[in-house]
Design a protein around this motif. Structure first.
Motif, mmCIF file in Angstrom:
data_model
loop_
_atom_site.group_PDB
_atom_site.id
_atom_site.type_symbol
_atom_site.label_atom_id
_atom_site.label_comp_id
_atom_site.label_asym_id
_atom_site.label_seq_id
_atom_site.Cartn_x
_atom_site.Cartn_y
_atom_site.Cartn_z
ATOM 1 N N PHE A 28 -1.162 11.346 8.277
ATOM 2 C CA PHE A 28 -0.692 10.323 7.348
ATOM 3 C C PHE A 28 0.819 10.148 7.502
ATOM 4 O O PHE A 28 1.515 11.065 7.934
ATOM 5 C CB PHE A 28 -1.060 10.682 5.899
ATOM 6 N N PRO A 29 1.334 8.951 7.175
ATOM 7 C CA PRO A 29 2.783 8.733 7.291
ATOM 8 C C PRO A 29 3.516 9.472 6.179
ATOM 9 O O PRO A 29 3.063 9.515 5.042
ATOM 10 C CB PRO A 29 2.918 7.213 7.135
ATOM 11 N N HIS A 30 4.636 10.046 6.535
ATOM 12 C CA HIS A 30 5.421 10.815 5.572
ATOM 13 C C HIS A 30 6.884 10.400 5.680
ATOM 14 O O HIS A 30 7.514 10.565 6.733
ATOM 15 C CB HIS A 30 5.272 12.313 5.856
ATOM 16 N N ALA A 31 7.427 9.851 4.592
ATOM 17 C CA ALA A 31 8.825 9.432 4.559
ATOM 18 C C ALA A 31 9.727 10.666 4.586
ATOM 19 O O ALA A 31 9.481 11.638 3.871
ATOM 20 C CB ALA A 31 9.099 8.597 3.314
ATOM 21 N N GLU A 60 2.505 18.640 2.835
ATOM 22 C CA GLU A 60 3.334 17.926 1.869
ATOM 23 C C GLU A 60 2.426 17.009 1.064
ATOM 24 O O GLU A 60 1.292 16.751 1.461
ATOM 25 C CB GLU A 60 4.396 17.069 2.578
ATOM 26 N N ARG A 61 2.941 16.478 -0.024
ATOM 27 C CA ARG A 61 2.171 15.554 -0.859
ATOM 28 C C ARG A 61 1.792 14.311 -0.055
ATOM 29 O O ARG A 61 2.633 13.696 0.587
ATOM 30 C CB ARG A 61 3.013 15.144 -2.061
ATOM 31 N N ALA A 62 0.534 13.964 -0.074
ATOM 32 C CA ALA A 62 0.036 12.743 0.569
ATOM 33 C C ALA A 62 -0.101 11.695 -0.531
ATOM 34 O O ALA A 62 -1.118 11.617 -1.220
ATOM 35 C CB ALA A 62 -1.296 13.012 1.258
ATOM 36 N N ALA A 63 0.934 10.889 -0.717
ATOM 37 C CA ALA A 63 1.008 9.959 -1.845
ATOM 38 C C ALA A 63 -0.169 8.991 -1.892
ATOM 39 O O ALA A 63 -0.599 8.588 -2.969
ATOM 40 C CB ALA A 63 2.323 9.186 -1.803
ATOM 41 N N PHE A 64 -0.735 8.638 -0.738
ATOM 42 C CA PHE A 64 -1.833 7.675 -0.735
ATOM 43 C C PHE A 64 -3.085 8.229 -1.425
ATOM 44 O O PHE A 64 -3.968 7.468 -1.803
ATOM 45 C CB PHE A 64 -2.164 7.211 0.690
ATOM 46 N N LEU A 88 -11.249 7.102 1.641
ATOM 47 C CA LEU A 88 -10.009 7.830 1.879
ATOM 48 C C LEU A 88 -9.330 7.303 3.146
ATOM 49 O O LEU A 88 -8.123 7.060 3.166
ATOM 50 C CB LEU A 88 -10.309 9.322 2.001
ATOM 51 N N MET A 89 -10.114 7.068 4.206
ATOM 52 C CA MET A 89 -9.540 6.567 5.450
ATOM 53 C C MET A 89 -9.044 5.129 5.300
ATOM 54 O O MET A 89 -8.070 4.742 5.940
ATOM 55 C CB MET A 89 -10.544 6.700 6.587
ATOM 56 N N TRP A 90 -9.692 4.347 4.444
ATOM 57 C CA TRP A 90 -9.223 2.995 4.142
ATOM 58 C C TRP A 90 -7.830 3.073 3.507
ATOM 59 O O TRP A 90 -6.911 2.371 3.912
ATOM 60 C CB TRP A 90 -10.219 2.312 3.201
ATOM 61 N N GLU A 91 -7.690 3.945 2.515
ATOM 62 C CA GLU A 91 -6.401 4.112 1.842
ATOM 63 C C GLU A 91 -5.350 4.657 2.810
ATOM 64 O O GLU A 91 -4.178 4.291 2.737
ATOM 65 C CB GLU A 91 -6.535 5.013 0.618
ATOM 66 N N LEU A 92 -5.765 5.517 3.722
ATOM 67 C CA LEU A 92 -4.859 6.060 4.727
ATOM 68 C C LEU A 92 -4.327 4.939 5.619
ATOM 69 O O LEU A 92 -3.125 4.854 5.879
ATOM 70 C CB LEU A 92 -5.586 7.118 5.562
ATOM 71 N N ALA A 93 -5.211 4.063 6.093
ATOM 72 C CA ALA A 93 -4.781 2.936 6.925
ATOM 73 C C ALA A 93 -3.818 2.037 6.151
ATOM 74 O O ALA A 93 -2.803 1.584 6.689
ATOM 75 C CB ALA A 93 -5.994 2.140 7.402
ATOM 76 N N ARG A 94 -4.115 1.809 4.878
ATOM 77 C CA ARG A 94 -3.235 0.981 4.049
ATOM 78 C C ARG A 94 -1.869 1.642 3.859
ATOM 79 O O ARG A 94 -0.853 0.959 3.761
ATOM 80 C CB ARG A 94 -3.888 0.698 2.710
ATOM 81 N N SER A 95 -1.828 2.984 3.841
ATOM 82 C CA SER A 95 -0.542 3.667 3.688
ATOM 83 C C SER A 95 0.327 3.451 4.926
ATOM 84 O O SER A 95 1.549 3.371 4.817
ATOM 85 C CB SER A 95 -0.740 5.159 3.402
ATOM 86 N N TYR A 96 -0.304 3.354 6.103
ATOM 87 C CA TYR A 96 0.455 3.043 7.321
ATOM 88 C C TYR A 96 1.005 1.628 7.244
ATOM 89 O O TYR A 96 2.156 1.375 7.626
ATOM 90 C CB TYR A 96 -0.412 3.205 8.573
#
Length: 191
Positions: A28-31, A60-64, A88-96
């Motif tokens: 997952f993307p992490h700022a 780390e916290r995965a905000a999505f 969950l994977m849908w939300e992950l893609a949206r987080s990107y």
């Protein structure tokens, strides 16, 4: 530390069955903090899918995941394991896509600054963003492969309704990958 960061990034996306459980590792993307070498990196998110529960583990916290945890995002019951993982994977893609949007805003800002000055600072900032996009491409490609492995390996029990959601998730992951590719191309041209 640098060695810990390297170890975390080396946790490659994968999916496999272990007894009656399924292990899936996604990224997952992490700022990062503003002083970090890159604005975004990617971190592993391990899913341990048991017959009754789904456990997520991340360094780390995965905000999505917050919306799912608070019940704001309908992910279905954990007993419907395939639907839950797909949501969950849908939300992950949206987080990107959200991270890419924030990156694009920053790149546009840097481009405007670059038009008014010829300092190295803006160019170096653009290079930082370019590195983040490379991380995104690698992680999204791996996440897409995990999705295919979960489906083709029949690691989770799929229903006909899950097949529709699966196609939606595939499209969302491909769209995120294409958007990152476009952003990489624009940034390369700008450089």
């Amino acid at each position: 530390s640098a060695s810990q960061s390297k170890t975390l990034r080396s946790a490659r996306p994968r999916a496999r069955r272990i007894g009656d459980c399924v292990l899936a590792v996604l990224h997952f993307p992490h700022a990062q903090a503003s002083a970090a070498p890159v604005p975004y990196t990617t971190l592993p998110l391990s899913l341990i899918v048991t017959p009754r529960k789904i456990v997520t583990v991340a360094p780390e916290r995965a905000a999505f995941l917050d919306g799912i945890a608070r019940g704001e995002i309908e992910a279905g019951p954990p007993e419907d394991r395939a639907r839950f993982v797909l949501q969950l994977m849908w939300e992950l893609a949206r987080s990107y896509l959200a991270a890419l949007e924030r990156t694009q805003i920053e790149v546009d800002r840097l481009e405007e600054q670059l038009k008014r000055s010829l300092r190295n600072r803006e160019v170096l900032e653009l290079l930082r963003h370019q590195k983040s996009l490379v991380y995104f491409t690698t992680a999204l490609t791996g996440n897409e492969l995990v999705l295919e492995r979960l489906h083709s390996g029949r690691l989770l029990p799929w229903t006909p309704e899950d097949e529709d959601l699966l196609e939606d998730v595939r499209i969302e992951l491909r769209q995120a990958l294409e958007m990152v590719g476009i952003a990489e191309g624009i940034l390369a041209e700008m450089m």
